[in-house]
Design a protein around this motif. Sequence first.
Motif, PDB file in Angstrom:
ATOM      1  N   VAL A 123      29.343 -29.639  -9.728  1.00  0.00           N
ATOM      2  CA  VAL A 123      30.407 -30.804  -8.267  1.00  0.00           C
ATOM      3  C   VAL A 123      32.070 -29.986  -8.915  1.00  0.00           C
ATOM      4  O   VAL A 123      32.194 -29.207  -9.208  1.00  0.00           O
ATOM      5  CB  VAL A 123      29.932 -32.238  -8.412  1.00  0.00           C
ATOM      6  N   THR A 124      32.880 -29.751  -7.970  1.00  0.00           N
ATOM      7  CA  THR A 124      33.739 -29.425  -7.815  1.00  0.00           C
ATOM      8  C   THR A 124      34.938 -29.745  -9.601  1.00  0.00           C
ATOM      9  O   THR A 124      34.076 -31.158  -9.653  1.00  0.00           O
ATOM     10  CB  THR A 124      34.859 -29.398  -7.482  1.00  0.00           C
ATOM     11  N   ALA A 125      35.980 -28.891  -9.755  1.00  0.00           N
ATOM     12  CA  ALA A 125      36.189 -29.781 -11.217  1.00  0.00           C
ATOM     13  C   ALA A 125      37.327 -31.152 -10.867  1.00  0.00           C
ATOM     14  O   ALA A 125      36.751 -32.177 -11.646  1.00  0.00           O
ATOM     15  CB  ALA A 125      37.607 -28.473 -11.527  1.00  0.00           C
ATOM     16  N   ARG A 126      37.774 -31.051  -9.750  1.00  0.00           N
ATOM     17  CA  ARG A 126      38.224 -32.141  -8.920  1.00  0.00           C
ATOM     18  C   ARG A 126      37.394 -33.298  -8.879  1.00  0.00           C
ATOM     19  O   ARG A 126      37.912 -34.677  -9.322  1.00  0.00           O
ATOM     20  CB  ARG A 126      39.035 -32.008  -7.894  1.00  0.00           C
ATOM     21  N   GLU A 127      35.688 -33.225  -8.544  1.00  0.00           N
ATOM     22  CA  GLU A 127      35.375 -34.156  -8.146  1.00  0.00           C
ATOM     23  C   GLU A 127      34.720 -34.754  -9.924  1.00  0.00           C
ATOM     24  O   GLU A 127      34.813 -36.134  -9.744  1.00  0.00           O
ATOM     25  CB  GLU A 127      33.796 -33.644  -7.326  1.00  0.00           C
ATOM     26  N   LYS A 128      34.393 -33.533 -10.508  1.00  0.00           N
ATOM     27  CA  LYS A 128      33.887 -34.538 -11.870  1.00  0.00           C
ATOM     28  C   LYS A 128      34.918 -34.759 -12.874  1.00  0.00           C
ATOM     29  O   LYS A 128      34.753 -35.931 -13.865  1.00  0.00           O
ATOM     30  CB  LYS A 128      33.837 -32.329 -12.746  1.00  0.00           C
ATOM     31  N   LYS A 129      36.109 -34.724 -12.675  1.00  0.00           N
ATOM     32  CA  LYS A 129      37.023 -35.501 -13.490  1.00  0.00           C
ATOM     33  C   LYS A 129      37.643 -36.074 -12.949  1.00  0.00           C
ATOM     34  O   LYS A 129      37.228 -37.720 -13.998  1.00  0.00           O
ATOM     35  CB  LYS A 129      38.300 -34.277 -13.507  1.00  0.00           C
ATOM     36  N   ARG A 130      37.444 -36.713 -11.191  1.00  0.00           N
ATOM     37  CA  ARG A 130      37.202 -38.362 -11.247  1.00  0.00           C
ATOM     38  C   ARG A 130      35.873 -38.611 -10.947  1.00  0.00           C
ATOM     39  O   ARG A 130      35.804 -40.222 -11.628  1.00  0.00           O
ATOM     40  CB  ARG A 130      36.882 -38.113  -9.195  1.00  0.00           C
ATOM     41  N   GLY A 131      34.814 -37.434 -11.142  1.00  0.00           N
ATOM     42  CA  GLY A 131      33.275 -38.825 -11.941  1.00  0.00           C
ATOM     43  C   GLY A 131      33.448 -39.593 -12.758  1.00  0.00           C
ATOM     44  O   GLY A 131      33.323 -40.061 -13.559  1.00  0.00           O
ATOM     45  N   LEU A 132      33.884 -38.461 -13.716  1.00  0.00           N
ATOM     46  CA  LEU A 132      34.580 -38.593 -15.618  1.00  0.00           C
ATOM     47  C   LEU A 132      34.967 -39.569 -15.808  1.00  0.00           C
ATOM     48  O   LEU A 132      34.512 -40.854 -16.860  1.00  0.00           O
ATOM     49  CB  LEU A 132      34.383 -37.556 -16.244  1.00  0.00           C
ATOM     50  N   LYS A 133      36.014 -39.476 -15.242  1.00  0.00           N
ATOM     51  CA  LYS A 133      36.965 -40.663 -14.954  1.00  0.00           C
ATOM     52  C   LYS A 133      35.690 -42.582 -14.722  1.00  0.00           C
ATOM     53  O   LYS A 133      36.242 -43.322 -15.413  1.00  0.00           O
ATOM     54  CB  LYS A 133      37.960 -40.972 -14.551  1.00  0.00           C
ATOM     55  N   MET A 134      35.689 -42.312 -13.989  1.00  0.00           N
ATOM     56  CA  MET A 134      34.910 -44.251 -13.100  1.00  0.00           C
ATOM     57  C   MET A 134      33.141 -43.632 -14.362  1.00  0.00           C
ATOM     58  O   MET A 134      33.065 -45.664 -14.551  1.00  0.00           O
ATOM     59  CB  MET A 134      33.964 -42.747 -12.004  1.00  0.00           C
TER      60      MET A 134
END
Length: 189
Positions: A123-134
Amino acid sequence: MDRLEDCRVTRFERDPRDLVVSGYYYHKDASEHWTEIVAPTDADFRVVNGHAPGVLRDRDMSFAGYLNEVDKEQGLIAEAKFRKYHFDAMRKWSRSAVPTFRYRDIIGNEVDVFEQVFNEYDVTAREKKRGLKMARKYALGGEKEQSEHIRNPNPSQWREHFTPAVKASFNNMYPDLIPDTGYDEQGEW
């Protein structure tokens, strides 16, 4: 289309014995409409891929009604019977090459596990950051209030709930399930 082409799958799996314990308490509360169907058949439980124990038809009862009438030992045995199709699927999946994460390894370690999943899926860095936040938000003990659905999130609850009779009945119904799925690492089962 009979097959999914170029598809990635990740499996999250729970110890079958813990599924029995968790399901017993959840289904006892009649939280879903199908648990209140009197004298159900497998067709009535198809929506949840469940097997309707014959004792429900014999006693003209609903699943929730039965679980609330009998002792915990008999209730756990009925829940194990209900899980027949789930366990058949687990046995088949256990032989696949699909990346698998076990419930006991996820709880308390949600962020690390989902980071592994996100890395696997590129996944993109942005998607990963959002996913880890969740993952942090919804992790056990995270900032989001836990669902009332969760009675007890701890793994290995079967140890305190499986009496010798429940264990014997489970092993009679599913003699190869625990070894086939790899949940007997210590040889204690």
